[in-house]
Design a protein around this motif. Structure first.
Motif, PDB file in Angstrom:
ATOM      1  N   LEU A  54      54.473  25.350  70.034  1.00 35.66           N
ATOM      2  CA  LEU A  54      54.695  24.109  70.766  1.00 35.66           C
ATOM      3  C   LEU A  54      55.286  24.338  72.149  1.00 35.66           C
ATOM      4  CD1 LEU A  54      55.987  21.702  67.966  1.00 35.66           C
ATOM      5  CD2 LEU A  54      53.685  21.968  68.875  1.00 35.66           C
ATOM      6  N   PHE A  55      55.607  25.600  72.511  1.00 33.51           N
ATOM      7  CA  PHE A  55      56.174  25.863  73.828  1.00 33.51           C
ATOM      8  C   PHE A  55      55.094  25.992  74.892  1.00 33.51           C
ATOM      9  CE2 PHE A  55      59.460  27.510  70.925  1.00 33.51           C
ATOM     10  CZ  PHE A  55      60.467  26.636  71.290  1.00 33.51           C
ATOM     11  N   GLY A  56      53.888  26.350  74.486  1.00 36.69           N
ATOM     12  CA  GLY A  56      52.790  26.499  75.442  1.00 36.69           C
ATOM     13  C   GLY A  56      51.743  25.426  75.238  1.00 36.69           C
ATOM     14  N   GLU A  57      50.667  25.549  75.999  1.00 36.59           N
ATOM     15  CA  GLU A  57      49.577  24.603  75.868  1.00 36.59           C
ATOM     16  C   GLU A  57      48.674  25.019  74.708  1.00 36.59           C
ATOM     17  OE1 GLU A  57      47.444  23.867  79.422  1.00 36.59           O
ATOM     18  OE2 GLU A  57      49.244  23.455  80.593  1.00 36.59           O
ATOM     19  N   PRO A  58      47.952  24.063  74.130  1.00 37.59           N
ATOM     20  CA  PRO A  58      47.041  24.422  73.038  1.00 37.59           C
ATOM     21  C   PRO A  58      45.858  25.246  73.548  1.00 37.59           C
ATOM     22  CG  PRO A  58      46.827  22.090  73.596  1.00 37.59           C
ATOM     23  CD  PRO A  58      47.970  22.637  74.395  1.00 37.59           C
ATOM     24  N   CYS A  59      45.251  26.001  72.658  1.00 38.23           N
ATOM     25  CA  CYS A  59      44.094  26.824  72.997  1.00 38.23           C
ATOM     26  C   CYS A  59      42.813  26.047  72.741  1.00 38.23           C
ATOM     27  CB  CYS A  59      44.080  28.103  72.166  1.00 38.23           C
ATOM     28  SG  CYS A  59      45.504  29.153  72.446  1.00 38.23           S
ATOM     29  N   LYS A  60      41.859  26.173  73.659  1.00 34.18           N
ATOM     30  CA  LYS A  60      40.586  25.487  73.518  1.00 34.18           C
ATOM     31  C   LYS A  60      39.693  26.241  72.533  1.00 34.18           C
ATOM     32  CE  LYS A  60      36.393  24.280  75.992  1.00 34.18           C
ATOM     33  NZ  LYS A  60      35.555  25.020  75.089  1.00 34.18           N
ATOM     34  N   PRO A  61      39.175  25.542  71.522  1.00 33.62           N
ATOM     35  CA  PRO A  61      38.265  26.210  70.593  1.00 33.62           C
ATOM     36  C   PRO A  61      36.872  26.367  71.203  1.00 33.62           C
ATOM     37  CG  PRO A  61      38.654  23.949  69.896  1.00 33.62           C
ATOM     38  CD  PRO A  61      39.522  24.206  71.090  1.00 33.62           C
ATOM     39  N   LYS A  62      36.149  27.346  70.723  1.00 34.70           N
ATOM     40  CA  LYS A  62      34.788  27.551  71.190  1.00 34.70           C
ATOM     41  C   LYS A  62      33.943  26.336  70.834  1.00 34.70           C
ATOM     42  CE  LYS A  62      34.598  32.545  70.831  1.00 34.70           C
ATOM     43  NZ  LYS A  62      33.935  33.695  70.218  1.00 34.70           N
TER      44      LYS A  62
ATOM     45  N   ARG B 139      35.878  18.058  78.224  1.00 32.18           N
ATOM     46  CA  ARG B 139      36.427  16.697  78.331  1.00 32.18           C
ATOM     47  C   ARG B 139      37.226  16.341  77.068  1.00 32.18           C
ATOM     48  NH1 ARG B 139      32.891  11.338  79.791  1.00 32.18           N
ATOM     49  NH2 ARG B 139      34.634   9.881  79.688  1.00 32.18           N
ATOM     50  N   THR B 140      36.704  16.705  75.913  1.00 32.00           N
ATOM     51  CA  THR B 140      37.402  16.448  74.659  1.00 32.00           C
ATOM     52  C   THR B 140      38.693  17.245  74.594  1.00 32.00           C
ATOM     53  OG1 THR B 140      35.284  16.072  73.576  1.00 32.00           O
ATOM     54  CG2 THR B 140      37.174  16.486  72.143  1.00 32.00           C
ATOM     55  N   PHE B 141      38.615  18.537  74.955  1.00 36.08           N
ATOM     56  CA  PHE B 141      39.809  19.374  74.939  1.00 36.08           C
ATOM     57  C   PHE B 141      40.870  18.838  75.905  1.00 36.08           C
ATOM     58  CE2 PHE B 141      42.235  22.837  76.886  1.00 36.08           C
ATOM     59  CZ  PHE B 141      42.982  23.215  75.781  1.00 36.08           C
ATOM     60  N   GLU B 142      40.458  18.402  77.107  1.00 36.70           N
ATOM     61  CA  GLU B 142      41.417  17.876  78.080  1.00 36.70           C
ATOM     62  C   GLU B 142      42.092  16.611  77.562  1.00 36.70           C
ATOM     63  OE1 GLU B 142      39.041  17.579  81.599  1.00 36.70           O
ATOM     64  OE2 GLU B 142      39.242  19.723  82.040  1.00 36.70           O
ATOM     65  N   HIS B 143      41.354  15.804  76.809  1.00 37.79           N
ATOM     66  CA  HIS B 143      41.956  14.619  76.197  1.00 37.79           C
ATOM     67  C   HIS B 143      43.096  15.033  75.261  1.00 37.79           C
ATOM     68  CE1 HIS B 143      42.350  10.825  74.071  1.00 37.79           C
ATOM     69  NE2 HIS B 143      42.163  11.480  72.934  1.00 37.79           N
ATOM     70  N   TYR B 144      42.826  16.014  74.385  1.00 35.71           N
ATOM     71  CA  TYR B 144      43.866  16.489  73.465  1.00 35.71           C
ATOM     72  C   TYR B 144      45.014  17.170  74.214  1.00 35.71           C
ATOM     73  CZ  TYR B 144      40.991  15.567  69.344  1.00 35.71           C
ATOM     74  OH  TYR B 144      40.266  14.963  68.364  1.00 35.71           O
TER      75      TYR B 144
END
Length: 190
Positions: free
Chosen positions: A146-154, A159-164
């Motif tokens: 929770l200290f960093g940003e989430p990782c984008k899945p392949k 756009r969906t990842f940026e929303h999350y």
């Protein structure tokens, strides 16, 4: 609320057990079971439950026969909706509960202090952290914290990842504001 057995009249209707002379049994995932009989006369009736419950004073298990009055109301487009009436208050309900220590199924408003769901007992920062971990689970992210940003899945759209990621950033900001206020209160107590 999660620890109580829930008796739902809609479940009995779905099992086609709301007719005169119906007999059967219900089993919960906790292993508890109840046998029942249904007696109907038109739009009223009785659901009688048979089970064992511990006695409040001695702790010994005793046989209980709990009679629950039933009534129905006509629906606008035909048919009926069935209701149970709480044995303690007579209040109409579709779900009655049985908690440990009580011998009867009853409406949740009869129990004092009022029962709550586990999610209602979570504090502000814990609720925020739970929401942030839920975002990580939706993303399938098992490596970040929770200290960093989430990782984008392949194969996930950016756009969906940026929303999350934006939602996670909002929650992180709320969490840090909550913690700043908490630290300020603690420093003021000195």
């Amino acid at each position: 609320m999660e620890s109580a057995l829930a008796l739902d009249i809609r479940h009995l209707a779905k099992l086609d057990q709301l007719h005169d002379g119906a007999r059967g049994s219900l089993t919960w995932s906790s292993g508890a079971s109840v046998s029942f009989t249904v007696t109907l006369q038109g739009d009223i009736g009785t659901l009688t439950l048979f089970y064992t419950a511990p006695d409040r004073d001695t702790g010994e298990r005793k046989n209980v026969a709990c009679a629950i009055p039933l009534s129905s109301l006509p629906l606008h487009y035909g048919g009926y909706r069935w209701y149970m009436h709480c044995p303690r208050t007579g209040r109409r309900a579709q779900i009655l509960h049985k908690w440990n220590g009580l011998t009867q199924f009853c409406h949740r408003s009869t129990v004092h202090p009022k029962p709550t769901y586990a999610s209602q007992r979570i504090s502000g920062s814990d609720r925020i952290m739970a929401q942030r971990w839920a975002i990580r689970r939706k993303l399938g992210d098992t490596s970040s914290d929770l200290f960093g940003e989430p990782c984008k899945p392949k194969r996930m759209r950016w756009r969906t990842f940026e929303h999350y990621a934006n939602r996670d950033a909002e929650l992180a900001e709320r969490e840090s504001g909550y913690l700043r206020r908490l630290i300020g209160r603690l420093q003021g107590m000195r």
